[in-house]
Design a protein around this motif. Structure first.
Motif, PDB file in Angstrom:
ATOM      1  N   PRO A  51       0.801  -1.218   0.000  1.00 56.63           N
ATOM      2  CA  PRO A  51       0.000   0.000   0.000  1.00 56.63           C
ATOM      3  C   PRO A  51       0.846   1.288   0.000  1.00 56.63           C
ATOM      4  O   PRO A  51       0.611   2.171  -0.802  1.00 56.63           O
ATOM      5  CB  PRO A  51      -0.812  -0.101   1.274  1.00 56.63           C
ATOM      6  N   LYS A  52       1.808   1.372   0.929  1.00 58.86           N
ATOM      7  CA  LYS A  52       2.537   2.639   1.022  1.00 58.86           C
ATOM      8  C   LYS A  52       4.014   2.445   0.710  1.00 58.86           C
ATOM      9  O   LYS A  52       4.833   3.278   1.049  1.00 58.86           O
ATOM     10  CB  LYS A  52       2.368   3.226   2.424  1.00 58.86           C
ATOM     11  N   ALA A  53       4.328   1.342   0.110  1.00 61.28           N
ATOM     12  CA  ALA A  53       5.754   1.077  -0.120  1.00 61.28           C
ATOM     13  C   ALA A  53       5.964   0.544  -1.523  1.00 61.28           C
ATOM     14  O   ALA A  53       5.165   0.770  -2.417  1.00 61.28           O
ATOM     15  CB  ALA A  53       6.257   0.091   0.919  1.00 61.28           C
ATOM     16  N   ASN A  54       7.035  -0.180  -1.696  1.00 59.89           N
ATOM     17  CA  ASN A  54       7.390  -0.681  -3.019  1.00 59.89           C
ATOM     18  C   ASN A  54       6.732  -2.034  -3.282  1.00 59.89           C
ATOM     19  O   ASN A  54       5.897  -2.482  -2.526  1.00 59.89           O
ATOM     20  CB  ASN A  54       8.902  -0.813  -3.110  1.00 59.89           C
ATOM     21  N   TRP A  55       7.171  -2.671  -4.330  1.00 57.10           N
ATOM     22  CA  TRP A  55       6.685  -3.997  -4.639  1.00 57.10           C
ATOM     23  C   TRP A  55       7.290  -5.013  -3.678  1.00 57.10           C
ATOM     24  O   TRP A  55       8.468  -4.914  -3.333  1.00 57.10           O
ATOM     25  CB  TRP A  55       7.044  -4.373  -6.076  1.00 57.10           C
ATOM     26  N   TRP A  56       6.488  -5.972  -3.272  1.00 61.06           N
ATOM     27  CA  TRP A  56       6.956  -7.106  -2.473  1.00 61.06           C
ATOM     28  C   TRP A  56       7.206  -8.228  -3.467  1.00 61.06           C
ATOM     29  O   TRP A  56       6.270  -8.787  -4.044  1.00 61.06           O
ATOM     30  CB  TRP A  56       5.897  -7.487  -1.441  1.00 61.06           C
ATOM     31  N   ILE A  57       8.485  -8.491  -3.714  1.00 58.85           N
ATOM     32  CA  ILE A  57       8.838  -9.519  -4.703  1.00 58.85           C
ATOM     33  C   ILE A  57       9.440 -10.704  -3.964  1.00 58.85           C
ATOM     34  O   ILE A  57      10.611 -10.680  -3.557  1.00 58.85           O
ATOM     35  CB  ILE A  57       9.807  -8.958  -5.773  1.00 58.85           C
ATOM     36  N   GLY A  58       8.615 -11.717  -3.781  1.00 59.91           N
ATOM     37  CA  GLY A  58       8.998 -12.872  -2.974  1.00 59.91           C
ATOM     38  C   GLY A  58      10.281 -13.542  -3.444  1.00 59.91           C
ATOM     39  O   GLY A  58      11.122 -13.912  -2.628  1.00 59.91           O
ATOM     40  N   GLN A  59      10.419 -13.682  -4.775  1.00 62.22           N
ATOM     41  CA  GLN A  59      11.612 -14.341  -5.343  1.00 62.22           C
ATOM     42  C   GLN A  59      12.883 -13.670  -4.844  1.00 62.22           C
ATOM     43  O   GLN A  59      13.846 -14.332  -4.473  1.00 62.22           O
ATOM     44  CB  GLN A  59      11.606 -14.232  -6.875  1.00 62.22           C
ATOM     45  N   GLU A  60      12.878 -12.321  -4.882  1.00 72.86           N
ATOM     46  CA  GLU A  60      14.065 -11.562  -4.506  1.00 72.86           C
ATOM     47  C   GLU A  60      14.369 -11.716  -3.021  1.00 72.86           C
ATOM     48  O   GLU A  60      15.519 -11.921  -2.624  1.00 72.86           O
ATOM     49  CB  GLU A  60      13.819 -10.081  -4.800  1.00 72.86           C
ATOM     50  N   ILE A  61      13.311 -11.624  -2.217  1.00 79.62           N
ATOM     51  CA  ILE A  61      13.486 -11.738  -0.764  1.00 79.62           C
ATOM     52  C   ILE A  61      14.022 -13.127  -0.426  1.00 79.62           C
ATOM     53  O   ILE A  61      14.946 -13.274   0.370  1.00 79.62           O
ATOM     54  CB  ILE A  61      12.152 -11.454  -0.046  1.00 79.62           C
ATOM     55  N   ALA A  62      13.459 -14.138  -1.080  1.00 76.44           N
ATOM     56  CA  ALA A  62      13.907 -15.511  -0.839  1.00 76.44           C
ATOM     57  C   ALA A  62      15.376 -15.674  -1.242  1.00 76.44           C
ATOM     58  O   ALA A  62      16.156 -16.301  -0.535  1.00 76.44           O
ATOM     59  CB  ALA A  62      13.026 -16.489  -1.610  1.00 76.44           C
ATOM     60  N   ARG A  63      15.738 -15.093  -2.392  1.00 75.36           N
ATOM     61  CA  ARG A  63      17.127 -15.210  -2.862  1.00 75.36           C
ATOM     62  C   ARG A  63      18.100 -14.551  -1.888  1.00 75.36           C
ATOM     63  O   ARG A  63      19.160 -15.082  -1.588  1.00 75.36           O
ATOM     64  CB  ARG A  63      17.274 -14.574  -4.252  1.00 75.36           C
ATOM     65  N   ASN A  64      17.716 -13.375  -1.351  1.00 74.76           N
ATOM     66  CA  ASN A  64      18.577 -12.689  -0.384  1.00 74.76           C
ATOM     67  C   ASN A  64      18.737 -13.504   0.893  1.00 74.76           C
ATOM     68  O   ASN A  64      19.820 -13.576   1.457  1.00 74.76           O
ATOM     69  CB  ASN A  64      18.017 -11.298  -0.063  1.00 74.76           C
ATOM     70  N   MET A  65      17.639 -14.094   1.331  1.00 73.99           N
ATOM     71  CA  MET A  65      17.711 -14.912   2.548  1.00 73.99           C
ATOM     72  C   MET A  65      18.590 -16.138   2.297  1.00 73.99           C
ATOM     73  O   MET A  65      19.362 -16.549   3.158  1.00 73.99           O
ATOM     74  CB  MET A  65      16.313 -15.336   2.994  1.00 73.99           C
TER      75      MET A  65
END
Lengths: 403, 93
Positions: A51-65
């Motif tokens: 809503p008030k932020a950027n896109w939540w891109i699961g693939q990217e978050i998973a890759r960083n983790m």
């Protein structure tokens, strides 16, 4: 030969990875097991605008983790399934490997409830989550003309995903009333449910429905005057007065048979219509996957608000079997951010038990607060009464402790 | 028509079979399982366990959601005999 670790985590979704990162960063030796070739779980299928932020891109978050996990030296056992847990605690993998640890985190997530309707076992019919995995993770269209059965937060989210992937979503329909659909086939109950979804929801369909009105009288009006051709949201017809009564096709899905339903969910069979499709997605909701907690001997409770049968857990996320902890959707169905925060909390608690933390109490307090904040700010609520469900579990735990 | 829906895909058990089993006196999920083999196939009830609970709940006065009377057993996932023998576990319950 058993391999010994300070902590074994089963499930490399947001909860399992969250726990692994925290525990390993405090110096614990951690093994992380997952049935998929890549860590991330269902997080990898999530894409939405916040809503008030950027896109939540699961693939990217998973890759960083995943990167973090590798840097911290967490041992990953991928493409392995756990077939048993024996005391205290031996974790058996399906390729014959055996892990040993005093501490185990079950972060096995949730699975989908099917809603059987005639023809539901025809090839081309799938659970809505499978369509998301195909479209968002593998970048394969599950079909060219897709019908969705079952209206809930997950199916509306994925309808939007499919649309973005270029799939022609011919409509979202109710299931017919039967043993399995119950309230999910009732237009009035569905409007009440839809209006309880957060208005902050990350896609226009959910946003619009959230505004439909929270008062019963308004909801009733909504059903009575709901347009028979559906309401088009983002180009997808959303039908609250039509049910798919049969899926047609011998070798493959060829069409659906759609019937108009009256406001209470009764079928008006004279109004049947055949609509050609090549794929049908059924959404019956999610429930916690708890088989391992069960075979490990954990006590269970039934909490509707959390998705059904769950292992009873303490405010430290420990089950009635000492050393077995739970995190993420296997404790109740919520979003990825809550799961991640729960994983981090469990990671901190176990690090403390292992004697790795200097300011353990303070860290754990902060981690608990993070879970609460994530829950409060959740954009999608799968169960509108999740908070009361969580309180109920703590109450049941304390009751048990008194006994 | 509805009664002919497959409920347990592994063992090919129809809804009609399960309802008939209840009508013939099966009063627990375990009894239904023993009579029809629903839930006893390779997936070990991962698809139909919940469905059996729902059929029971719908057709009887028994509230199975409170009872959770179908147990889980090891192995909870399919495992080949070769890998099972490699795991070196032969005397566990």
């Amino acid at each position: 030969m058993p391999m010994k670790y300070d902590l074994v985590i089963i499930g490399a979704g947001p909860a399992g990875m969250g726990a692994a990162i925290i525990a390993a960063s405090h110096g614990a030796s951690v093994a992380l097991v997952d049935e998929n070739p890549v860590p991330g779980g269902k997080l990898r299928g999530q894409v939405y605008k916040e809503p008030k932020a950027n896109w939540w891109i699961g693939q990217e978050i998973a890759r960083n983790m995943e990167k973090e996990i590798k840097q911290l030296g967490v041992t990953c056992f991928l493409e392995r399934e756990v077939w048993a847990i024996y005391p205290k605690w031996k974790i058996m993998l399906n390729n014959g490997e055996q892990l040993e640890s005093d501490y185990v985190v079950l972060a096995t997530g949730a699975i989908e409830k099917p809603i059987p309707i005639p023809g539901w076992t025809t090839p081309g019919v799938m659970a809505i989550g499978a369509a998301q995995v195909m479209a968002n993770i593998h970048r394969v269209k599950p079909g060219n003309r897709v019908a969705i059965i079952g209206i809930d937060a997950l199916s509306l989210t994925i309808a939007y995903d499919l649309k973005m992937a270029g799939v022609d979503v011919v409509g979202i329909y109710l299931p017919p009333f039967n043993e399995f659909s119950l309230d999910k086939s009732n237009p009035l109950k569905m409007i009440a449910y839809l209006s309880s979804l957060s208005h902050l929801a990350p896609n226009p369909i959910l946003k619009l429905l959230g505004k439909l009105g929270k008062q019963a009288s308004v909801q009733k009006l909504g059903v009575n005057y709901y347009p028979p051709f559906g309401m088009r949201v983002w180009g997808i017809p959303l039908h609250l007065r039509k049910a798919v009564v049969q899926i047609l096709g011998d070798e493959l899905v060829e069409a659906i048979k759609v019937t108009t339903i009256d406001r209470s969910g009764e079928l008006e069979t004279k109004q049947e219509k055949r609509i050609p499709v090549d794929c049908v997605c059924i959404s019956g909701g999610l429930y916690p996957l708890v088989e391992l907690a069960n075979v490990a001997g954990c006590a269970f409770v039934y909490v509707e608000d959390l998705g059904g049968h769950i292992p009873l857990y303490s405010d430290e996320m420990e089950t009635t079997q000492s050393g077995i902890f739970v995190a993420g959707n296997s404790t109740g169905v919520e979003g990825a951010k809550v799961a991640m925060a729960q994983g981090e909390l469990v990671g901190a608690i176990i690090s403390n038990r292992l004697g790795l933390l200097k300011h353990g109490t303070e860290l754990i307090k902060q981690a608990k607060e993070k879970v609460n904040v994530a829950r409060k700010n959740a954009v999608i609520k799968f169960h509108p009464t999740i908070e009361s469900g969580r309180e109920k579990v703590l109450h049941l735990w304390n009751e048990k402790a008194v006994k | 028509m509805i009664q002919n829906m497959l409920i347990c895909r592994c063992e090919e058990v129809l809804l009609a079979d399960i309802v008939a089993s209840i009508e013939n006196g099966a009063g627990t999920l375990k009894a239904i399982k023993m009579e029809t083999r629903a839930g006893m196939g390779i997936c070990q009830g991962r698809t139909c366990r919940m469905l059996l609970e729902q059929v029971m709940d719908f057709h009887t006065d028994i509230n199975v959601q409170e009872a959770n009377n179908l147990s889980y057993n090891n192995p909870v996932r399919p495992i080949s005999l070769a890998n099972l023998s490699r795991s070196g576990k032969d005397s566990e319950p």
